[in-house]
Scaffold this motif. Structure first.
Motif, PDB file in Angstrom:
ATOM      1  N   THR A 184       0.835  -1.205   0.000  1.00  0.00           N
ATOM      2  CA  THR A 184       0.000   0.000   0.000  1.00  0.00           C
ATOM      3  C   THR A 184       0.866   1.249   0.000  1.00  0.00           C
ATOM      4  O   THR A 184       0.608   2.190  -0.752  1.00  0.00           O
ATOM      5  CB  THR A 184      -0.932   0.005   1.231  1.00  0.00           C
ATOM      6  OG1 THR A 184      -1.659  -1.216   1.258  1.00  0.00           O
ATOM      7  CG2 THR A 184      -1.882   1.172   1.191  1.00  0.00           C
ATOM      8  N   TYR A 185       1.905   1.257   0.842  1.00  0.00           N
ATOM      9  CA  TYR A 185       2.803   2.410   0.879  1.00  0.00           C
ATOM     10  C   TYR A 185       3.496   2.588  -0.471  1.00  0.00           C
ATOM     11  O   TYR A 185       3.687   3.712  -0.943  1.00  0.00           O
ATOM     12  CB  TYR A 185       3.840   2.257   1.985  1.00  0.00           C
ATOM     13  CG  TYR A 185       3.245   2.372   3.368  1.00  0.00           C
ATOM     14  CD1 TYR A 185       2.596   3.532   3.790  1.00  0.00           C
ATOM     15  CD2 TYR A 185       3.318   1.320   4.276  1.00  0.00           C
ATOM     16  CE1 TYR A 185       2.041   3.645   5.050  1.00  0.00           C
ATOM     17  CE2 TYR A 185       2.777   1.418   5.533  1.00  0.00           C
ATOM     18  CZ  TYR A 185       2.141   2.584   5.917  1.00  0.00           C
ATOM     19  OH  TYR A 185       1.606   2.686   7.165  1.00  0.00           O
ATOM     20  N   GLY A 186       3.872   1.500  -1.123  1.00  0.00           N
ATOM     21  CA  GLY A 186       4.495   1.569  -2.442  1.00  0.00           C
ATOM     22  C   GLY A 186       3.551   2.152  -3.476  1.00  0.00           C
ATOM     23  O   GLY A 186       3.956   2.980  -4.302  1.00  0.00           O
ATOM     24  N   LEU A 187       2.283   1.733  -3.443  1.00  0.00           N
ATOM     25  CA  LEU A 187       1.299   2.270  -4.386  1.00  0.00           C
ATOM     26  C   LEU A 187       1.040   3.752  -4.146  1.00  0.00           C
ATOM     27  O   LEU A 187       0.887   4.522  -5.105  1.00  0.00           O
ATOM     28  CB  LEU A 187      -0.011   1.483  -4.295  1.00  0.00           C
ATOM     29  CG  LEU A 187       0.034   0.055  -4.837  1.00  0.00           C
ATOM     30  CD1 LEU A 187      -1.284  -0.657  -4.533  1.00  0.00           C
ATOM     31  CD2 LEU A 187       0.315   0.048  -6.325  1.00  0.00           C
ATOM     32  N   LEU A 210       3.192   5.910  -2.832  1.00  0.00           N
ATOM     33  CA  LEU A 210       4.393   6.602  -3.295  1.00  0.00           C
ATOM     34  C   LEU A 210       4.424   6.665  -4.825  1.00  0.00           C
ATOM     35  O   LEU A 210       4.746   7.703  -5.407  1.00  0.00           O
ATOM     36  CB  LEU A 210       5.647   5.892  -2.765  1.00  0.00           C
ATOM     37  CG  LEU A 210       6.975   6.535  -3.103  1.00  0.00           C
ATOM     38  CD1 LEU A 210       7.045   7.937  -2.499  1.00  0.00           C
ATOM     39  CD2 LEU A 210       8.120   5.697  -2.593  1.00  0.00           C
ATOM     40  N   PHE A 211       4.060   5.567  -5.490  1.00  0.00           N
ATOM     41  CA  PHE A 211       4.003   5.529  -6.950  1.00  0.00           C
ATOM     42  C   PHE A 211       2.999   6.551  -7.472  1.00  0.00           C
ATOM     43  O   PHE A 211       3.266   7.272  -8.445  1.00  0.00           O
ATOM     44  CB  PHE A 211       3.647   4.119  -7.428  1.00  0.00           C
ATOM     45  CG  PHE A 211       3.573   3.981  -8.917  1.00  0.00           C
ATOM     46  CD1 PHE A 211       4.724   4.003  -9.678  1.00  0.00           C
ATOM     47  CD2 PHE A 211       2.346   3.841  -9.548  1.00  0.00           C
ATOM     48  CE1 PHE A 211       4.661   3.882 -11.063  1.00  0.00           C
ATOM     49  CE2 PHE A 211       2.273   3.720 -10.920  1.00  0.00           C
ATOM     50  CZ  PHE A 211       3.435   3.737 -11.683  1.00  0.00           C
ATOM     51  N   GLY A 212       1.853   6.670  -6.859  1.00  0.00           N
ATOM     52  CA  GLY A 212       0.839   7.652  -7.254  1.00  0.00           C
ATOM     53  C   GLY A 212       1.342   9.076  -7.097  1.00  0.00           C
ATOM     54  O   GLY A 212       1.107   9.933  -7.966  1.00  0.00           O
ATOM     55  N   VAL A 255       4.471  10.051  -7.204  1.00  0.00           N
ATOM     56  CA  VAL A 255       5.482  10.270  -8.244  1.00  0.00           C
ATOM     57  C   VAL A 255       4.813  10.533  -9.590  1.00  0.00           C
ATOM     58  O   VAL A 255       5.218  11.435 -10.339  1.00  0.00           O
ATOM     59  CB  VAL A 255       6.446   9.059  -8.321  1.00  0.00           C
ATOM     60  CG1 VAL A 255       7.308   9.120  -9.569  1.00  0.00           C
ATOM     61  CG2 VAL A 255       7.302   8.998  -7.074  1.00  0.00           C
ATOM     62  N   ILE A 256       3.792   9.780  -9.945  1.00  0.00           N
ATOM     63  CA  ILE A 256       3.081   9.977 -11.215  1.00  0.00           C
ATOM     64  C   ILE A 256       2.436  11.357 -11.268  1.00  0.00           C
ATOM     65  O   ILE A 256       2.531  12.070 -12.278  1.00  0.00           O
ATOM     66  CB  ILE A 256       2.016   8.875 -11.423  1.00  0.00           C
ATOM     67  CG1 ILE A 256       2.688   7.522 -11.610  1.00  0.00           C
ATOM     68  CG2 ILE A 256       1.087   9.193 -12.586  1.00  0.00           C
ATOM     69  CD1 ILE A 256       3.529   7.419 -12.864  1.00  0.00           C
TER      70      ILE A 256
END
Length: 114
Positions: free
Chosen positions: A92-95, A97-99, A101-102
């Motif tokens: 969840t934390y990775g998603l 962070l990915f959001g 960044v996008i």
């Protein structure tokens, strides 16, 4: 996926309403916890069960007498539930962070084109 955690177990010396034995009753207090790929969360409800090991029956609250009800109230206070807040998993934390960044990259590209 869900798991059940035993919060408190207690043997009783009360008479069983079914077989009248004095050493077979046992209270078990459990709490259900839901696991997904994104989070873990405990259910707010505590499930209780009164079981007689002598006659192998579950004793439902309709059949409880005043003594069993009194002992139930005491042991219910002993069962401390797990916290019910949402526990996020690393995916969840990775998603998240990915959001971020996008969105940051999209904003940067839009500002540079203008």
């Amino acid at each position: 996926m869900t798991t059940r955690h035993v919060l408190h177990t207690a043997r009783l010396n009360n008479n069983c309403p079914e077989c009248y034995d004095t050493d077979g009753l046992e209270f078990t207090f459990t709490q259900e916890e839901k696991h997904t790929k994104l989070y873990t969360q405990a259910n707010k409800e505590i499930d209780e069960k009164l079981y007689c090991h002598t006659c192998k029956n579950t004793i439902y609250p309709v059949n409880w007498d005043e003594d069993i009800e009194r002992v139930y109230q005491y042991h219910k206070k002993q069962a401390h539930p797990n916290t019910t807040y949402l526990k996020l998993k690393p995916l969840t934390y990775g998603l998240i962070l990915f959001g971020i960044v996008i969105i940051g990259a999209a904003t940067f590209l839009l500002l540079n084109q203008a």
